[in-house]
Motif scaffolding. Sequence first.
Motif, PDB file in Angstrom:
ATOM      1  N   ARG A   8      -0.838   7.200   0.961  1.00 14.99           N
ATOM      2  CA  ARG A   8      -2.340   7.651   0.898  1.00 14.99           C
ATOM      3  C   ARG A   8      -3.038   6.207   1.063  1.00 14.99           C
ATOM      4  O   ARG A   8      -4.351   6.513   1.918  1.00 14.99           O
ATOM      5  CB  ARG A   8      -2.166   8.060  -0.464  1.00 14.99           C
ATOM      6  N   GLN A   9      -2.979   5.106   0.183  1.00  9.95           N
ATOM      7  CA  GLN A   9      -3.634   4.122   0.638  1.00  9.95           C
ATOM      8  C   GLN A   9      -4.153   3.627   1.875  1.00  9.95           C
ATOM      9  O   GLN A   9      -4.888   3.367   3.128  1.00  9.95           O
ATOM     10  CB  GLN A   9      -3.527   2.468   0.093  1.00  9.95           C
ATOM     11  N   TRP A  10      -2.816   3.697   2.898  1.00 10.01           N
ATOM     12  CA  TRP A  10      -2.862   3.328   4.240  1.00 10.01           C
ATOM     13  C   TRP A  10      -3.627   4.023   5.077  1.00 10.01           C
ATOM     14  O   TRP A  10      -4.287   4.180   5.924  1.00 10.01           O
ATOM     15  CB  TRP A  10      -1.150   3.052   4.905  1.00 10.01           C
ATOM     16  N   LEU A  36       0.929  -0.988   0.360  1.00 11.80           N
ATOM     17  CA  LEU A  36      -0.222  -0.011  -0.341  1.00 11.80           C
ATOM     18  C   LEU A  36       1.106   0.919   0.392  1.00 11.80           C
ATOM     19  O   LEU A  36       1.440   1.164   0.252  1.00 11.80           O
ATOM     20  CB  LEU A  36      -1.329   0.097   1.682  1.00 11.80           C
TER      21      LEU A  36
END
Length: 152
Positions: A128-130, A125
């Motif tokens: 930003r995804q995290w 990830l």
Amino acid sequence: IQSDSERQIFDERFQVLCQMMQENGALVFSKQGCLTESELHSALKLLCMSPDEFSEFKDNEGWEEDDEDDDKITQIFSNEGLPDLKASWKRLIHEAARLTLRSYGDGELESDRLLMEDQAALKGLSSRQWRAMQVRFGQKMILHRLLQLTKS
């Protein structure tokens, strides 16, 4: 809503509510309770009033000033106050939380918690995804808590 007349009454109340709420108004909850207490209070009063009360409300173009002060409203919409709300108010909040949680698809917190602990999956990830996953998990936790506090 069981009939066309009930649907019409609800639609009329909802139109009034939309006019009362600020543009794109939302009811916001945190870990401690509602952050938009006055909006929630107005919405619950409007949606739960009897047909006679609603007719009087429309005739008067609103209601008189509440005798409840802001501190009391803040208190009743805190996590400590939510279980003691009127049954009709709790039912509306509960259903709204349930529908919002359902919009996330899988409403299971445990699967999200396991995913957040899976180091191999997290390596794939972006930051930003995290962060998005953390926000989603936090929102789902708040909604689950709200469901617990407003269950009958």
